[in-house]
Write a protein that holds these residues in place. Structure first.
Motif: not given
Length: 142
Positions: A34-54
């Motif tokens: 999914e990340l590699r299909r995002q438009r931002s990946y074409e600019s160099g990188h894309s990211a997804a937060t998997l876990v977000k705690e305080s």
């Protein structure tokens, strides 16, 4: 096309609910696709937060060969775990190259930049110890 947009909204909402909980499981291969299909990946990188705690965060990052995450620092302990490809981490003391299965741990407030030597995937883990969360990205000027 409406079904496709609605499906995307449902998946996004489902992921938002997945960011915190007593036990979370992830299909990293599917997420990387999914990340590699995002438009931002074409600019160099894309990211997804998997876990977000305080006090804890895990981020999956896809980085293209030649892609770069500019120098930044966090007031958290971090680890960079290379899943695929090859990375170069730029530190004041010198560069560190990481291949698949290798991990680098950094103390809080260490400035660093990340460069993809090959198409790469990494897990970034951040852990805070009582201080407020802060990530400071300082892109170079000029």
């Amino acid at each position: 096309e409406v079904d496709s947009l609605e499906g995307m909204r449902e998946r996004r909402e489902h992921r938002r609910r997945e960011l915190a909980g007593p036990a979370l499981r992830f299909d990293l291969g599917a997420r990387l696709g999914e990340l590699r299909r995002q438009r931002s990946y074409e600019s160099g990188h894309s990211a997804a937060t998997l876990v977000k705690e305080s006090d804890f965060r895990i981020v999956l990052i896809a980085l293209k060969a030649g892609g770069r995450i500019n120098e930044h620092h966090a007031n958290a302990r971090i680890s960079v775990h290379t899943l695929e490809g090859r990375l170069r981490i730029h530190l004041a003391e010198g560069n560190v190259e990481l291949g698949p299965g290798e991990l680098l741990a950094l103390e809080p407030n260490i400035p660093h930049a990340v460069e993809g030597l090959q198409d790469s995937a990494l897990l970034l883990t951040m852990a805070w110890t009582g201080e407020p969360r802060q990530v400071d990205v300082n892109p170079p000027v000029g």
